[in-house]
Design a protein around this motif. Structure first.
Motif, PDB file in Angstrom:
ATOM      1  N   ALA A 162       0.832  -1.208   0.000  1.00 40.46           N
ATOM      2  CA  ALA A 162       0.000   0.000   0.000  1.00 40.46           C
ATOM      3  C   ALA A 162       0.866   1.258   0.000  1.00 40.46           C
ATOM      4  N   VAL A 163       1.945   1.224   0.796  1.00 39.29           N
ATOM      5  CA  VAL A 163       2.834   2.393   0.879  1.00 39.29           C
ATOM      6  C   VAL A 163       3.526   2.630  -0.456  1.00 39.29           C
ATOM      7  N   ILE A 164       4.030   1.546  -1.065  1.00 35.12           N
ATOM      8  CA  ILE A 164       4.750   1.695  -2.343  1.00 35.12           C
ATOM      9  C   ILE A 164       3.834   2.273  -3.414  1.00 35.12           C
ATOM     10  N   ILE A 165       2.610   1.736  -3.497  1.00 35.39           N
ATOM     11  CA  ILE A 165       1.656   2.242  -4.502  1.00 35.39           C
ATOM     12  C   ILE A 165       1.260   3.684  -4.180  1.00 35.39           C
ATOM     13  N   GLY A 166       1.037   3.960  -2.874  1.00 34.41           N
ATOM     14  CA  GLY A 166       0.586   5.294  -2.468  1.00 34.41           C
ATOM     15  C   GLY A 166       1.641   6.363  -2.617  1.00 34.41           C
ATOM     16  N   VAL A 167       2.913   5.985  -2.387  1.00 36.48           N
ATOM     17  CA  VAL A 167       3.981   6.986  -2.413  1.00 36.48           C
ATOM     18  C   VAL A 167       4.487   7.250  -3.831  1.00 36.48           C
ATOM     19  N   LEU A 168       4.121   6.375  -4.775  1.00 32.55           N
ATOM     20  CA  LEU A 168       4.636   6.474  -6.135  1.00 32.55           C
ATOM     21  C   LEU A 168       4.393   7.842  -6.790  1.00 32.55           C
ATOM     22  N   PRO A 169       3.138   8.398  -6.762  1.00 29.47           N
ATOM     23  CA  PRO A 169       2.924   9.707  -7.395  1.00 29.47           C
ATOM     24  C   PRO A 169       3.768  10.816  -6.767  1.00 29.47           C
ATOM     25  N   PHE A 170       3.943  10.738  -5.434  1.00 26.75           N
ATOM     26  CA  PHE A 170       4.726  11.766  -4.740  1.00 26.75           C
ATOM     27  C   PHE A 170       6.211  11.626  -5.072  1.00 26.75           C
ATOM     28  N   ALA A 171       6.690  10.373  -5.162  1.00 29.95           N
ATOM     29  CA  ALA A 171       8.101  10.145  -5.496  1.00 29.95           C
ATOM     30  C   ALA A 171       8.391  10.616  -6.923  1.00 29.95           C
ATOM     31  N   ARG A 172       7.446  10.344  -7.842  1.00 34.76           N
ATOM     32  CA  ARG A 172       7.627  10.791  -9.230  1.00 34.76           C
ATOM     33  C   ARG A 172       7.716  12.315  -9.286  1.00 34.76           C
ATOM     34  N   LYS A 173       6.839  12.993  -8.535  1.00 32.91           N
ATOM     35  CA  LYS A 173       6.852  14.458  -8.510  1.00 32.91           C
ATOM     36  C   LYS A 173       8.127  14.969  -7.844  1.00 32.91           C
ATOM     37  N   ALA A 174       8.582  14.258  -6.799  1.00 36.93           N
ATOM     38  CA  ALA A 174       9.796  14.671  -6.088  1.00 36.93           C
ATOM     39  C   ALA A 174      11.008  14.659  -7.009  1.00 36.93           C
ATOM     40  N   PHE A 175      11.133  13.595  -7.814  1.00 33.00           N
ATOM     41  CA  PHE A 175      12.282  13.506  -8.722  1.00 33.00           C
ATOM     42  C   PHE A 175      12.172  14.528  -9.854  1.00 33.00           C
ATOM     43  N   ALA A 176      10.945  14.803 -10.293  1.00 36.87           N
ATOM     44  CA  ALA A 176      10.752  15.847 -11.314  1.00 36.87           C
ATOM     45  C   ALA A 176      11.176  17.204 -10.763  1.00 36.87           C
ATOM     46  N   LEU A 177      10.821  17.476  -9.518  1.00 37.15           N
ATOM     47  CA  LEU A 177      11.204  18.740  -8.883  1.00 37.15           C
ATOM     48  C   LEU A 177      12.713  18.815  -8.681  1.00 37.15           C
ATOM     49  N   ILE A 199       8.754  19.126  -0.258  1.00 39.31           N
ATOM     50  CA  ILE A 199       8.046  18.334   0.756  1.00 39.31           C
ATOM     51  C   ILE A 199       7.773  16.930   0.223  1.00 39.31           C
ATOM     52  N   GLU A 200       7.576  16.809  -1.105  1.00 39.45           N
ATOM     53  CA  GLU A 200       7.345  15.482  -1.685  1.00 39.45           C
ATOM     54  C   GLU A 200       8.581  14.593  -1.521  1.00 39.45           C
ATOM     55  N   MET A 201       9.763  15.181  -1.707  1.00 37.47           N
ATOM     56  CA  MET A 201      11.003  14.424  -1.532  1.00 37.47           C
ATOM     57  C   MET A 201      11.184  14.032  -0.067  1.00 37.47           C
ATOM     58  N   LEU A 202      10.936  14.987   0.824  1.00 38.45           N
ATOM     59  CA  LEU A 202      11.108  14.708   2.251  1.00 38.45           C
ATOM     60  C   LEU A 202      10.148  13.615   2.707  1.00 38.45           C
ATOM     61  N   MET A 203       8.892  13.692   2.230  1.00 34.49           N
ATOM     62  CA  MET A 203       7.897  12.697   2.632  1.00 34.49           C
ATOM     63  C   MET A 203       8.227  11.324   2.045  1.00 34.49           C
ATOM     64  N   SER A 204       8.660  11.307   0.789  1.00 37.03           N
ATOM     65  CA  SER A 204       8.990  10.024   0.150  1.00 37.03           C
ATOM     66  C   SER A 204      10.149   9.339   0.869  1.00 37.03           C
ATOM     67  N   LEU A 222      14.096  10.677  10.432  1.00 38.09           N
ATOM     68  CA  LEU A 222      13.102  10.714   9.354  1.00 38.09           C
ATOM     69  C   LEU A 222      11.930  11.626   9.725  1.00 38.09           C
ATOM     70  N   ALA A 223      11.532  11.581  10.995  1.00 37.95           N
ATOM     71  CA  ALA A 223      10.439  12.458  11.452  1.00 37.95           C
ATOM     72  C   ALA A 223      10.842  13.927  11.325  1.00 37.95           C
ATOM     73  N   LEU A 224      12.112  14.212  11.625  1.00 41.00           N
ATOM     74  CA  LEU A 224      12.590  15.595  11.504  1.00 41.00           C
ATOM     75  C   LEU A 224      12.555  16.076  10.056  1.00 41.00           C
ATOM     76  N   LEU A 225      12.760  15.160   9.099  1.00 35.50           N
ATOM     77  CA  LEU A 225      12.706  15.542   7.690  1.00 35.50           C
ATOM     78  C   LEU A 225      11.354  16.156   7.334  1.00 35.50           C
ATOM     79  N   LEU A 226      10.299  15.575   7.892  1.00 34.15           N
ATOM     80  CA  LEU A 226       8.954  16.075   7.580  1.00 34.15           C
ATOM     81  C   LEU A 226       8.715  17.453   8.184  1.00 34.15           C
ATOM     82  N   ILE A 227       9.411  17.744   9.273  1.00 38.06           N
ATOM     83  CA  ILE A 227       9.267  19.060   9.908  1.00 38.06           C
ATOM     84  C   ILE A 227      10.050  20.118   9.123  1.00 38.06           C
ATOM     85  N   ALA A 228      10.971  19.674   8.250  1.00 40.18           N
ATOM     86  CA  ALA A 228      11.828  20.618   7.529  1.00 40.18           C
ATOM     87  C   ALA A 228      11.103  21.390   6.434  1.00 40.18           C
ATOM     88  N   CYS A 229       9.905  20.949   6.039  1.00 37.68           N
ATOM     89  CA  CYS A 229       9.206  21.628   4.945  1.00 37.68           C
ATOM     90  C   CYS A 229       8.764  23.032   5.370  1.00 37.68           C
TER      91      CYS A 229
END
Length: 715
Positions: A126-141, A150-155, A353-360
């Motif tokens: 579920a995580v792999i399928i769910g995170v895929l759109p965000f990871a794709r956007k993160a690499f594009a960014l 934030i997409e990269m940090l979350m991924s 990893l939790a701190l990464l999400l706070i970095a946005c």
């Protein structure tokens, strides 16, 4: 080139797109307005970059894009954009994404209950399928210049959680992040609704009258200058124009914010979007739909929202260092405790990893533009047209307001206040009417503002105005005419005293009236050689002037009146208002005084937007009075469309409220992240709380900014 961008939920989205586009060959002058979702750029004609390259880049970043030129060719761009913005949340891309991820997580949870031994694998899938759109956007960014999105940090955080065996928590991170993004979209649409509401004020159709008087229903956008349209009771006026036939009361509150309907008749101007209360009107169109007052207001507000306030520019610079700094802290949290203190790698990796999400920095970057956009929108609704975030920020710092007199503190229209007869024939009420009739008869041949005021007074009093013959004028001093066989002169006291001797009583009456700030005109019978009486006129103060000056004093704002009028008139009006004053000023004198005052204070100059242009430009903030006139809208930093003095106080109060809101937003954004930075370091909170800290702060900042839309002003 102009595009409409869909899917921008916070101000940081703007920088993501801008960074990507400026790296493309031949692309320059990139300007993206978060509030209106409008992108403007220049594409060099000899470059290898094509329009489809621009569009595909924007789409790769996860945003929708459509060409505004195509929209305008195929139909109303405002209508198309409104249709996009009127989507229900579940119809949007992010809404469908939340529903999809929610179903995935529910299935994973169900499978973990039925088949406990495969539960972890279900969450991993579920995580792999769910995170895929965000990871794709993160690499594009990342490939277009924004590596710390934030997409990269979350991924990274979600995949890292999978690596250390926290599959369920990784699933919660992905789902909560999706929900947070959806909430940001809903909040952003709420913030944009104020400006969209303005465009809906103008009716879609109009009743066009042809040369034979036949009625035809046509699109309001098709109306041309000099077309004649019919406006029935209850209809909205379809175009800016002039009344050709009819009398009615019009509710102009949608345009100027003025709550009281205004009675208008032939030759009066009307605004598109005004509501016709009771009469039938025929209106000659003066401006096309693209150039009417509401369209110009919308354009100016959009331009204002696109400009960045100084605070916003500072926060953007700060955020460039904030995210890498927090990421560096996260790296140290992961590495130092296990190496130096013997801590467990899994525990400290989880906290890092939790701190990464706070970095946005989304909430921090949004704190200023969200409040500025709300402030500009509520200002436009109240008839306060503010041209930019920098102006919105600056006007709240003003501590001195300089007012022009005529047309600003006063109505700009002299009115008859006294009719005084000097001979027995003209001393009683009937005699005063006769005297007024003679004044009006002589002045009927003059175009001087004072002469017009006397004629208007006579018409209102329903006294007879006789034909004037043998008319002539002594330039700047007097007007002469024969009325009912008598050769009469109207002149100033100075001119009349050159012709005859005034009694002590008459001189005292004249001086008393002049000390009250009134202009005195005397009627003289040339044949008999006697003065018949006088008329006194004064440009009266606006109804709200006294209350406005008193309120500014309470707000610790000093008020000064600068006028070219004589000292006696200025002193009389200033004493009524309890205001400082300077009189008999030439334009260069006003500039000199303003420059001197600017050495110690931030100063706003209030004028009529026409003859005060140099002073408006010299002051820190130039504010023009004028009910929607082109000059008033174009001249100054701010235009007060209702021409109310009280709106000067409302303007300063709105700016101060906006700045308070910005400061609150910054505290919310940094405060929440600071709290969770500490709790995460000590292991009190985990990944999903970190997601809530980020998205929660963004939503909280946006909702707080939306509170400004309820601003009621000081009146």
């Amino acid at each position: 080139m102009q595009y409409h961008i869909e899917g921008m939920d916070c101000a940081s989205c703007v920088s993501k797109i801008e960074k990507a586009l400026v790296r493309m060959p031949g692309v320059s002058n990139v300007q993206l307005n978060f509030a209106t979702q409008k992108l403007e750029l220049t594409l060099a004609p000899d470059t290898a970059t094509e329009t489809r390259d621009i569009e595909s880049t924007i789409k790769r970043l996860g945003f929708g894009v459509s060409d505004l030129a195509d929209q305008q060719h195929n139909g109303s761009s405002a209508g198309n954009q409104a249709a996009i913005n009127d989507q229900r949340w579940w119809q949007s891309i992010k809404g469908r994404q939340v529903i999809g991820i929610g179903i995935l997580m529910s299935l994973a949870y169900g499978l973990s209950l039925i088949f406990p031994e495969y539960g972890a694998w279900a969450f991993i899938a579920a995580v792999i399928i769910g995170v895929l759109p965000f990871a794709r956007k993160a690499f594009a960014l990342m490939s277009t210049g924004t590596p710390f999105s934030i997409e990269m940090l979350m991924s990274v955080a979600a995949i890292g959680a999978l690596i250390i065996g926290e599959a369920e928590e990784a699933a919660a991170v992905v789902f909560l992040f999706s929900v947070g993004e959806l909430l940001e979209r809903v909040a952003a649409d709420r913030a944009r609704a104020g400006i969209r509401a303005l465009s809906s004020l103008v009716p879609k159709t109009a009743i066009l009258l042809d040369a034979q008087g036949q009625q035809h229903q046509v699109p309001a956008t098709s109306l041309q200058v000099n077309d004649k349209v019919l406006v029935r009771p209850g209809d909205r006026v379809s175009a800016d124009g002039t009344i050709m036939e009819g009398v009615s009361s019009l509710d102009e509150s949608p345009v100027t914010g003025e709550s009281v309907p205004v009675v208008k008749s032939v030759d009066d101007e009307v605004f598109a979007g005004s509501i016709n209360v009771y009469g039938v009107l025929q209106v000659r169109v003066e401006k096309t739909a693209a150039d009417n007052t509401i369209a110009r207001i919308i354009e100016l507000v959009e331009q204002a929202q696109a400009s960045k306030a100084p605070t916003a520019r500072f926060i953007e610079k700060f955020s460039r260092y904030y995210t890498p700094a927090v990421m560096a802290i996260a790296a140290l949290v992961i590495i130092v405790p296990p190496l130096a203190l013997g801590g467990e790698w899994a525990t400290w990796l989880y906290r890092g990893l939790a701190l990464l999400l706070i970095a946005c920095p989304c909430a921090l970057v949004l704190s200023t533009p969200a409040a500025i956009a709300s402030g500009l929108a509520v200002g436009a609704r109240r008839g306060l047209l503010i041209k930019g975030g920098n102006v919105m920020e600056l006007v709240g710092k003003v501590t001195t307001v300089a007012f022009d007199k005529t047309g600003t503190l006063t109505e700009g229209k002299p009115r008859v206040t006294d009719v005084v007869g000097f001979t027995k024939e003209y001393t009683d009420a009937k005699g005063q009417d006769k005297l007024l009739a003679l004044f009006a008869s002589v002045d009927s041949i003059s175009s001087h503002p004072l002469a017009k005021a006397i004629v208007e007074c006579a018409i209102a009093a329903k006294v007879a105005i006789f034909d004037a013959t043998n008319a002539s004028a002594t330039a700047g001093k007097a007007v002469h005419a024969t009325v009912t066989g008598r050769f009469l002169t109207i002149g100033s006291p100075v001119y009349i005293t050159e012709r005859t001797t005034l009694s002590a009583t008459q001189q005292m009456q004249i001086e008393t009236l002049q000390n009250e700030g009134k202009t005195v005109s005397i009627l003289f019978d040339e044949q008999k050689g006697e003065t018949l009486g006088l008329v006194a006129l004064r440009d009266e103060l606006r109804e709200d002037a006294l209350q406005a000056i008193a309120l500014l004093n309470k707000m610790n704002v000093r008020s000064v009146m600068l006028t070219g009028d004589n000292s006696r008139t200025a002193k009389a009006l200033a004493s009524q208002l309890d205001i400082e004053w300077e009189a008999e000023l030439l334009p260069e004198d006003k500039l000199r005084l303003l420059s001197a005052m600017q050495e110690n204070t931030k100063i706003a100059m209030i004028g009529d937007g026409i003859n005060d242009a140099p002073a408006l430009a010299t002051a820190d903030v130039g504010i023009a009075m004028g009910s929607g006139t082109d000059v008033a809208i174009e001249t100054a930093d701010i235009a007060l469309l209702k021409s109310c003095v009280m709106d000067v106080a409302n303007l300063i109060a709105l700016s101060r409220a906006t700045m308070r809101n910005i400061h609150q937003n910054v505290v919310f954004a940094l405060g929440l992240k600071g709290v969770f930075l500490i709790t995460t370091m000590f292991g009190i909170t985990g990944l999903w709380i970190a997601v809530l800290a980020d998205t929660g702060a963004t939503v909280l900042v946006t909702l707080n900014a939306l509170r400004l839309l309820r601003f009621k002003g000081t009146s």
